[in-house]
Design an enzyme around this catalytic site. Structure first.
Site, mmCIF file in Angstrom:
data_model
loop_
_atom_site.group_PDB
_atom_site.id
_atom_site.type_symbol
_atom_site.label_atom_id
_atom_site.label_comp_id
_atom_site.label_asym_id
_atom_site.label_seq_id
_atom_site.Cartn_x
_atom_site.Cartn_y
_atom_site.Cartn_z
ATOM 1 N N CYS A 174 45.591 38.084 48.619
ATOM 2 C CA CYS A 174 45.354 39.172 47.666
ATOM 3 C C CYS A 174 45.922 40.478 48.191
ATOM 4 O O CYS A 174 45.834 40.765 49.381
ATOM 5 C CB CYS A 174 43.846 39.311 47.451
ATOM 6 N N HIS A 221 41.766 34.274 39.577
ATOM 7 C CA HIS A 221 41.721 35.260 40.660
ATOM 8 C C HIS A 221 41.664 36.679 40.053
ATOM 9 O O HIS A 221 40.851 37.507 40.471
ATOM 10 C CB HIS A 221 42.971 35.066 41.540
ATOM 11 N N GLU A 222 42.498 36.916 39.042
ATOM 12 C CA GLU A 222 42.522 38.241 38.400
ATOM 13 C C GLU A 222 41.264 38.479 37.565
ATOM 14 O O GLU A 222 40.729 39.582 37.543
ATOM 15 C CB GLU A 222 43.779 38.390 37.526
ATOM 16 N N HIS A 249 38.657 39.678 39.767
ATOM 17 C CA HIS A 249 38.837 41.100 40.107
ATOM 18 C C HIS A 249 38.174 41.980 39.043
ATOM 19 O O HIS A 249 37.518 42.957 39.361
ATOM 20 C CB HIS A 249 40.328 41.467 40.153
#
Ligand code: NI
Length: 173
Positions: free
Chosen positions: A95, A139-140, A143
């Site tokens: 990341c 993953h995003e 976030h």
């Protein structure tokens, strides 16, 4: 367009939850999208970036992704929502907010994910992601919910990664 500053773990702002975008056509939102693409393309090996990892006053629910090797598949996802998931897959993730890039760890997530979102024009998108794209998306998506890939690790592995981050960053000073 401007390059945005990418927040670095353990910056507490990385734990912020994204704020839903009300008007995609707002010039301020369009400017942020442009800046996010520019910031992503300025970094090597960056397949995605979310507003919550950037030095923005309001972390609007915006993610930019380009999983192609030649930066030719720009995708902007606004207010994304997961509809369903299927299977499990384990990939090694890294990341831009958990830098340097040698800090990576294996994370197990659903293999397929069906989601909906708005694109940069405000048009509705609904799609099923698989493979690397599914991992990138999740993953995003994490976030935007204030979660990092290292938050998926067991306490023991997390301790080891934290130690490694400190060590590598110290060496680079
Ligand atoms: Ni990330």
């Amino acid at each position: 367009m401007a390059l945005l500053k990418i927040l670095q773990y353990p910056d507490p702002r990385l734990k912020r939850k994204a704020v839903p975008v009300k008007d995609v056509h707002d010039p301020e939102i369009q400017r942020i999208i442009d800046d996010m693409f520019k910031t992503m393309y300025a970094k090597k090996h960056c397949a995605g970036l979310s507003s919550t990892q950037l030095d923005l006053e309001i972390p609007w629910a915006i993610t930019v992704i380009d999983e192609s090797a030649d930066n030719k598949q720009p995708m902007c996802l606004i207010n994304p929502e997961i509809i369903s998931t299927e299977g499990t897959a384990t990939y090694s993730e890294a990341c831009m907010s958990v830098y340097p890039s040698e800090i990576s760890a294996k994370v197990t997530r659903p293999e397929k994910v069906t989601f909906r979102a708005l694109d940069h024009n405000g048009d509705k998108i609904e799609m099923t992601a698989e493979g690397f794209f599914a991992i990138c998306f999740q993953h995003e998506f994490d976030h935007l919910n204030g979660k990092l890939f290292i938050d998926h690790l067991s306490p023991l592995k997390r301790k080891l990664v934290d130690k490694k981050i400190k060590k590598v960053r110290k060496q680079q000073q």
